[in-house]
Design a protein around this motif. Structure first.
Motif, short mmCIF file in Angstrom:
data_model
loop_
_atom_site.label_atom_id
_atom_site.label_comp_id
_atom_site.label_asym_id
_atom_site.label_seq_id
_atom_site.Cartn_x
_atom_site.Cartn_y
_atom_site.Cartn_z
N TRP A 94 12.43 10.44 1.09
CA TRP A 94 12.00 9.08 1.45
C TRP A 94 13.20 8.20 1.83
O TRP A 94 13.11 7.36 2.70
N LEU B 49 2.44 1.80 -3.45
CA LEU B 49 1.48 2.40 -4.39
C LEU B 49 1.26 3.88 -4.08
O LEU B 49 1.15 4.71 -4.99
N GLU B 50 1.23 4.20 -2.78
CA GLU B 50 1.03 5.58 -2.37
C GLU B 50 2.21 6.46 -2.82
O GLU B 50 2.03 7.58 -3.30
N GLN B 51 3.42 5.93 -2.69
CA GLN B 51 4.59 6.70 -3.12
C GLN B 51 4.62 6.89 -4.64
O GLN B 51 5.01 7.95 -5.13
N ARG C 174 2.02 7.15 -6.45
CA ARG C 174 1.01 8.18 -6.71
C ARG C 174 1.56 9.58 -6.39
O ARG C 174 1.41 10.52 -7.18
N ILE C 175 2.23 9.71 -5.26
CA ILE C 175 2.74 11.02 -4.84
C ILE C 175 3.81 11.51 -5.80
O ILE C 175 3.79 12.67 -6.24
N ASP D 82 -2.70 -2.33 -9.79
CA ASP D 82 -2.03 -2.24 -8.49
C ASP D 82 -1.54 -3.60 -8.01
O ASP D 82 -0.43 -3.74 -7.51
N ALA E 3 0.83 -1.21 0.00
CA ALA E 3 0.00 0.00 0.00
C ALA E 3 0.87 1.25 0.00
O ALA E 3 0.59 2.23 -0.72
N LEU E 4 1.95 1.23 0.78
CA LEU E 4 2.82 2.40 0.84
C LEU E 4 3.57 2.59 -0.50
O LEU E 4 3.75 3.72 -0.97
#
Lengths: 409, 409
Positions: free
Chosen positions: B48, B11-13, B15-16, B390, B8-9
């Motif tokens: 990061w 995928l979030e990174q 996206r960001i 994803d 999940a993280l």
């Protein structure tokens, strides 16, 4: 009658007209129809017509006509000579101008001899033959021959967004004569060949007996953009490849038919990136043939190829017709008389087809018409390097004068 | 060791990072190397890395390295993962970024488990992989592998006239580490396929065992401009036709060879006027083959065709080599281990060739290297429509983690 052509003055007028719109750096001149530079050219030609004491009339589409009256004074249908004085960008000095100014030289021979012809002689300078800013080309003669409504022509929008009628009024050449009001008894156009045949064969005079049919289309191929390195050939829908295969097919059509010419002058790929299979390709096809049936065969074979390759490659192909003119057969009697004049003047000559479009093809719709060609060095035209030797230019005008004199004897 | 990937993280990174340089209208993002937008991407990645308490070092060409130390504290040669975060114009969010951020996800699994690996793990983000503004592409990894002098790279002038070294200093990424100073023990790059094969075959993981050789050339055909209507086919020197025939020949080469890919992405005619035979045509040819001998055969057949058609059509043809990379064979042991990890995780897999160029091909010059691919929907990349599900992105990172964990067990 002892009619003498003043060759030196003809050459001088070609030179003077060629200076209007000239680019001193590149050597060419640009007098695109209805610009200020072209207005200057019009003013010069009208001044020369007035110096010959011609009756000058301007029609609604801006065509200029200068008329020498008949000896009888009767308003007979005139013998018309003509061409155009507008140019492409960075043009030579001869294309069009030669025919207009040689027409004036023929009339001058009458004035110099102090005689009048058996019917009026008119010299026409037709508007926007080149079609650079306003489409279609050969517009003034097309309107004059009834092939395009004058109001539609006036409402044409240019590549620069201007309206043709507005530009015509701005430069002071929106006349009141109804186009086509004076139907010529016959029409003669003297022109440089703009092709290499006369020079290649060492011949002085081209007796133009017909004019090729012209078929222009713009073809759009819609494929899929994909990565050049990762898409197997079998999964490609390569718009660029399909376009190139079609260009090669057009050449094969020309080769097989013999008389057909095929040219792709324009092409563009999208996105036009080295490692991306083109998503879209747009290209033009110019097909010409002096025979309508063969021109149609060429069009049909090309269309069948597009249909076949679209299915094979999984692309969509659409084709937009841009221009279509059927071949024109010029008047056989006039062609015979041009040939007879060349023989009489001791000039080598050959029958030939005009590959380019000319105002004569439009006027041929309403009157017997024919053309006389002189050689173009290297076949080059629409270019500052356009050239015909002075002696050849004068010879061409001598032929024109001889034909006119015999037609009006 | 119980190493858990935080999908999940990851995928979030992705996206960001994908929001930096984003175009809210068209949906893509543009982070061309060494622009302000790309600096923002670099700053985010470095932040990061620091959040994972990695040692961050920047080399002279601006490559970014974040290193997790070995359990022993010894300065062993690291296992390196990496890719790039620069993009083309209007790009997707995955190309390059996925590999860098998955590398950080692998390191995060160690941090989350509170353990250190048996040798250091380094994640690299290489400068200017895309080569949009500065040529050649894959520049940072090429310099790192010793294939291009760092000073030459720094002196490269961009399409906008800027000097690469100046732009690098301007955005604050002109580091002091000598490129190549840290030779990796091995190198793994996880990447989207950017091609259609995995999706078309319904396969989850590509075990990339080699990478095609790439041959780019720009071909210039010099003919003669002439009138499309007046120049007989036999007297033509039609640069446009010759270019199109060559594009069709390149496709025939690809078709006959089977393994070779041939693409013409760019083409231009001069003067590009519908009724003028092109004087000049310039086009690109992208040839690829995983086998060097076959790639050379394709180049030779194409060159022979150019020579033959130049003679037949009376044109001059010159060809400029733009890019030439020999095929790369990745490390067989690493490929076997990737395959073993896919099997262990129950994922469908196939051996495959990378059609595109990647930083891994450069690092393969100095260390054992291999790549892992996940499917690209429709094979689309370099486009906002670039997409991988994803779940597939997380699976790819799971394979990467499994390989790393077993290599460093």
């Amino acid at each position: 009658m002892n009619l003498q052509l003043d060759g030196a003055l003809l050459l001088e007028q070609i030179r003077i007209l060629g200076e209007l719109g000239a680019d001193p750096v590149q050597g060419g001149r640009t007098r695109i129809a209805l610009t200020d530079a072209e207005k200057a050219g019009r003013d010069q030609v009208v001044a020369w017509m007035k110096a010959l004491d011609l009756e000058v009339r301007i029609d609604r589409i801006g065509n200029i006509f200068g008329t020498l009256p008949a000896a009888s004074g009767e308003a007979l249908a005139p013998l018309m000579m003509g061409s155009h004085i507008d140019t492409v960008t960075n043009a030579g000095a001869l294309d069009g101008c030669y025919g207009v100014l040689a027409g004036l030289a023929v009339i001058r021979a009458y004035r110099d001899a102090g005689v009048l012809p058996s019917r009026p002689i008119t010299v026409g300078a037709f508007t926007n033959e080149e079609g650079v800013r306003y489409q279609p080309d050969m517009m003034g003669s097309l309107v004059y021959a009834g092939g395009l409504e004058v109001q539609v022509a006036l409402d044409t929008l240019g590549t620069d967004g201007t309206r043709l009628g507005d530009e015509l009024a701005r430069i002071g050449y929106a006349g009141d004569l109804q186009p086509g009001a004076i139907v010529p008894h016959e029409y003669l156009e003297l022109h440089i060949e703009q092709g290499p045949i006369l020079e290649a064969e060492g011949i002085q005079i081209g007796v133009v007996e017909n004019l090729q049919g012209i078929s222009w289309q713009q073809v759009t191929v819609q494929g899929n953009a994909n990565h050049a390195g990762t898409t197997p050939t079998r999964l490609r829908h390569d718009a660029g490849y399909v376009a190139c295969a079609a260009v090669a097919e057009a050449r094969a059509i020309a080769r097989d038919a013999g008389s057909t010419l095929a040219t792709t002058g324009c092409i563009a790929f999208e996105p036009n990136v080295i490692n991306v299979i083109p998503r879209r390709a747009v290209f033009t096809v110019d097909l010409r043939d002096p025979d309508e049936a063969r021109l149609q065969q060429a069009e049909q074979r090309f269309a069948a190829f597009l249909e076949r390759i679209a299915a094979e490659e999984g692309v969509k192909i659409s084709s937009e017709r841009l221009v279509r003119f059927e071949p024109v057969i010029f008047d056989a009697t006039l062609a015979d008389q041009i040939e007879a004049s060349a023989v009489r003047l001791g000039l080598s000559h050959r029958r030939m087809t005009s590959g380019a479009g000319h105002d004569a093809q439009m006027i041929a719709r309403i009157a017997p018409a024919a053309m006389i060609f002189v050689p173009s060095r290297g076949g080059i035209s629409h270019n500052p390097r356009e050239h015909t030797d002075d002696a050849q230019l004068v010879m061409g005008a001598e032929v024109l004068l001889d034909v006119v004199a015999r037609r009006l004897a």
